[in-house]
Motif scaffolding. Structure first.
Motif, PDB file in Angstrom:
ATOM      1  N   LEU A 167      41.123  45.630  36.582  1.00  0.00           N
ATOM      2  CA  LEU A 167      39.825  44.954  37.052  1.00  0.00           C
ATOM      3  C   LEU A 167      38.853  45.898  37.550  1.00  0.00           C
ATOM      4  CD1 LEU A 167      41.635  41.744  38.321  1.00  0.00           C
ATOM      5  CD2 LEU A 167      40.082  41.677  36.436  1.00  0.00           C
ATOM      6  N   MET A 168      39.099  46.742  38.295  1.00  0.00           N
ATOM      7  CA  MET A 168      38.176  47.476  38.873  1.00  0.00           C
ATOM      8  C   MET A 168      37.966  48.784  38.101  1.00  0.00           C
ATOM      9  SD  MET A 168      37.214  45.704  41.361  1.00  0.00           S
ATOM     10  CE  MET A 168      36.160  47.014  42.435  1.00  0.00           C
ATOM     11  N   PHE A 212      35.560  37.074  37.109  1.00  0.00           N
ATOM     12  CA  PHE A 212      35.020  36.708  38.474  1.00  0.00           C
ATOM     13  C   PHE A 212      35.871  37.741  39.497  1.00  0.00           C
ATOM     14  CE2 PHE A 212      38.726  33.898  37.911  1.00  0.00           C
ATOM     15  CZ  PHE A 212      39.272  34.278  39.122  1.00  0.00           C
ATOM     16  N   ALA A 213      37.023  37.926  39.168  1.00  0.00           N
ATOM     17  CA  ALA A 213      37.875  38.842  40.102  1.00  0.00           C
ATOM     18  C   ALA A 213      37.346  40.223  40.494  1.00  0.00           C
ATOM     19  CB  ALA A 213      39.290  39.141  39.545  1.00  0.00           C
ATOM     20  N   ALA A 228      30.180  47.037  35.772  1.00  0.00           N
ATOM     21  CA  ALA A 228      29.317  45.920  34.989  1.00  0.00           C
ATOM     22  C   ALA A 228      29.752  45.292  34.092  1.00  0.00           C
ATOM     23  CB  ALA A 228      28.163  46.673  34.685  1.00  0.00           C
ATOM     24  N   ASN A 229      29.380  44.024  33.893  1.00  0.00           N
ATOM     25  CA  ASN A 229      29.806  43.050  32.840  1.00  0.00           C
ATOM     26  C   ASN A 229      28.711  43.603  31.457  1.00  0.00           C
ATOM     27  OD1 ASN A 229      31.695  41.468  34.021  1.00  0.00           O
ATOM     28  ND2 ASN A 229      30.145  40.189  34.680  1.00  0.00           N
ATOM     29  N   LEU A 252      38.509  44.834  29.375  1.00  0.00           N
ATOM     30  CA  LEU A 252      39.444  43.801  29.736  1.00  0.00           C
ATOM     31  C   LEU A 252      39.753  42.780  28.617  1.00  0.00           C
ATOM     32  CD1 LEU A 252      37.991  42.800  33.294  1.00  0.00           C
ATOM     33  CD2 LEU A 252      39.973  44.227  32.692  1.00  0.00           C
ATOM     34  N   VAL A 253      38.736  42.778  27.671  1.00  0.00           N
ATOM     35  CA  VAL A 253      39.069  42.054  26.560  1.00  0.00           C
ATOM     36  C   VAL A 253      40.255  42.728  25.601  1.00  0.00           C
ATOM     37  CG1 VAL A 253      38.368  41.196  24.264  1.00  0.00           C
ATOM     38  CG2 VAL A 253      36.751  40.998  26.219  1.00  0.00           C
TER      39      VAL A 253
END
Length: 464
Positions: free
Chosen positions: A428-429, A333-334, A348-349, A354-355
Motif C-alpha cells: 500500500l505504501m 483509503f488505507a 499518489a493516485n 495495486l490493481v
C-alpha cells in the motif's frame, strides 16, 4: 526515508482502540465475525458457520508434487470445553475453486457437503458423554460426516470421499484427552493421491492488531496483540496433486492457478423442483482485502448491502467489469491512514500497481502469462489467491515474503507463517514501486502465528 513524529490526543486513541477491540471481541460473545479475514463483511456477521475467515494455499513441504489448500470457517470459537459445539451446516455447499486458464472460472471445484447424526441426551451440549480416544467410541453422540466431490465443467461429479468423519469440536482434555488421535481418525487418503482433513483447529492467523489499526483507522498507538491467539476455527484442509490443478494437467508448462473458496446456502424452492438451489453467501480470496480496500467492511462502520456484502455474492469472472471494486484499488483509503499514523509519504493516485497486485498478480510470478498454454486474450482481472506451483518450498521462510527475498508465500499463495497485514502495508505504501517500506514493519512484535504448524499434513495446530 525520514519519518516525522506525530502526536495524537490520548483520549481519541483510547476511544478508537475501544471501538476496534469491541468489533473484534464481539465475535465470541455475539456470534459475529466476517468473511475472508474474521471481521469484514456485514452480511456474514450473524452467520458464523458459513463465515469464511481464511484461505491458504502452498506446495506441501513433505509432498512437493501436491498443493495443500486450507479453508477456515466459523472463526473466533472459544477454547475447548464441554458446553460449546461448532458444527458445519448441512444445508450448505462449501467449495474450493481453482482457475488454471485465467478467465475467473474454475477448471475444477472441490465441494464439501455435510450430514449430522445427533444422539445427545436431552440437556447435553458436548459431542461426547465420556472420555474418548477414537471417533469409533460409542461415547461420541454428536457426529458429522461429509462427502467430498471433484467437479469439472462438462464432466460428471467424481466422489473423492464418502462418509468421511469430521473431527468434533474439542470438548477439553478430560473428555478428549488425545485430540490428535481423533484428528488422525478423521484424515482421509484420496484416490489418485492427496488427503483431506475436516475438523477443528487452533486459528493459524498471524494477526497483529497494532499494524491493522494503522491500515484501517490511521491509529498509531495500539497495543500489539493477536485477538485470535487463544481461539479456534473449523477447517477443511485439502491436499491434491498439482496435476489435478494445473491447466491441461501440466504443472511444468502451466504452474499458475487462482484459488478462491465459497459457501452457498440452500434456498427455498418455491417452484417445487427436484434440484435444490443454492445462493452464494461467502467468498474468500486474498487475506484482508475487504478490510484493507473496502471502507464499508467492518462491524464498527459496516454498511449492509455495501461493496463488501456485494463481493460475497459475486464470481471472480465478474471482477474485471466491476468498476466500483477497481476504484477501491486505484484510489485506496488505507495509504492515507498509514501516512497519518506513521508520517510516511503515501504514493499518489491512481494506484495501478495495486490493481495489478490484487487483480492480476505479480509479473512473471503469479500472472497467468506465465502459463504457456492459456489463451491470453481470455485472461480476466480477478481477486483470487494466486499460486505459482513451480516455486520451490523455502528453506528459510520469511513472514514478509517477497519484500524480504522469499519467493514463496503471499502473494504467491499463502502459508501459515505469512504476515498478510505487513505485506499489504508495504504494498500500500509503494513497496512494489521501489519505495523503502521496511521501517513500517521492522519493529513489529508479533512475528509468528499463535500456535506453530505441524510438520506433516494437515499442518494445523491442535485446538485450544
Amino acid at each position: 526515508m525520514r519519518v516525522r513524529q506525530l502526536s495524537k490526543p490520548a483520549a481519541g486513541t483510547a476511544l478508537a482502540c475501544a471501538l476496534l477491540m469491541g468489533g473484534w471481541f464481539a465475535g465470541p460473545v455475539s456470534g459475529r465475525a466476517g468473511a475472508a479475514s474474521h471481521v469484514d463483511a456485514p452480511s456474514t456477521f450473524a452467520d458464523p458457520p458459513r463465515d469464511g475467515s481464511d484461505l491458504y494455499a502452498f506446495t506441501s513441504p513433505e509432498a512437493p508434487d501436491t498443493v495443500t489448500i486450507a479453508t477456515d470457517y466459523h472463526p473466533l470459537q472459544l477454547p475447548g470445553n464441554a458446553v460449546t459445539l461448532y458444527p458445519f451446516m448441512t444445508d450448505t455447499r462449501y467449495e474450493i475453486h481453482a482457475d488454471s486458464s485465467g478467465d475467473g472460472r474454475p477448471e475444477v471445484t472441490y465441494r464439501y457437503t455435510f450430514r449430522t447424526q445427533d444422539k445427545r441426551p436431552s440437556g447435553t451440549a458436548a459431542a461426547v458423554t465420556a472420555p474418548v480416544r477414537s471417533l469409533a467410541d460409542k461415547a461420541v453422540v454428536f457426529r458429522q460426516t461429509y462427502t467430498l466431490e471433484e467437479l469439472r465443467p462438462g464432466k460428471p461429479a467424481r466422489t473423492l470421499v464418502d462418509q468421511g468423519a469430521v473431527a468434533p469440536s474439542y470438548a477439553g482434555s478430560r473428555l478428549m484427552p488425545d485430540y490428535d488421535a481423533l484428528r488422525k481418525d478423521a484424515t482421509k487418503t484420496l484416490p489418485g493421491g492427496g488427503r483431506s482433513y475436516v475438523g477443528q483447529i487452533a486459528d493459524s492467523f498471524l494477526f497483529n492488531i497494532g499494524p491493522y489499526a494503522k491500515i484501517r483507522f490511521g491509529i498509531p498507538l495500539v497495543p500489539e496483540i493477536n485477538p485470535v491467539s487463544l481461539l479456534n476455527a473449523n477447517t477443511m484442509t485439502l491436499q491434491v496433486p498439482k496435476q489435478a490443478l494445473a491447466f491441461k494437467g501440466d504443472p511444468r508448462r502451466n504452474p499458475v492457478i487462482g484459488i478462491w473458496a465459497t459457501a452457498s446456502r440452500r434456498t427455498v424452492d418455491v417452484q417445487g423442483g427436484e434440484e435444490a438451489a443454492y445462493a452464494q453467501v461467502s467468498r474468500m480470496g486474498q487475506p484482508h482485502v475487504l478490510e484493507t480496500m473496502f471502507p464499508d467492511s467492518l462491524p464498527v462502520v459496516g454498511v449492509p448491502g455495501g461493496l463488501s456484502d456485494q463481493f460475497q455474492t459475486r464470481s471472480p469472472a465478474q471482477d474485471g467489469d466491476w468498476g466500483a471494486m477497481i476504484k477501491q484499488f486505484r484510489e485506496p483509503f488505507a495509504p492515507r491512514n498509514i501516512s497519518f499514523a506513521t508520517g510516511a509519504a503515501a504514493p499518489a493516485n491512481p494506484r495501478t500497481d495495486l490493481v495489478d497486485f490484487f487483480m492480476n498478480g505479480v509479473e512473471k510470478v503469479t500472472t497467468f502469462s506465465v502459463n504457456q498454454d492459456v489463451d491470453r486474450a481470455a485472461v480476466r482481472p480477478a481477486e483470487v489467491l494466486r499460486l505459482n506451483m513451480s516455486t520451490p518450498v523455502s528453506k528459510s521462510p520469511h513472514r514478509e515474503t517477497l519484500f524480504e527475498g522469499d519467493p514463496e508465500g503471499y502473494p504467491n499463495g499463502r502459508r501459515f507463517v505469512d504476515d498478510a497485514d505487513a505485506i499489504q502495508m508495504r504494498a500500500l505504501m509503494g513497496g512494489l514501486l521501489g519505495a523503502e517500506t521496511g521501517f513500517l514493519t521492522r519493529n513489529n512484535l508479533i512475528k509468528t502465528p499463535p500456535k506453530p504448524s505441524t510438520g506433516t499434513f494437515p499442518y494445523r495446530p491442535l485446538p485450544h
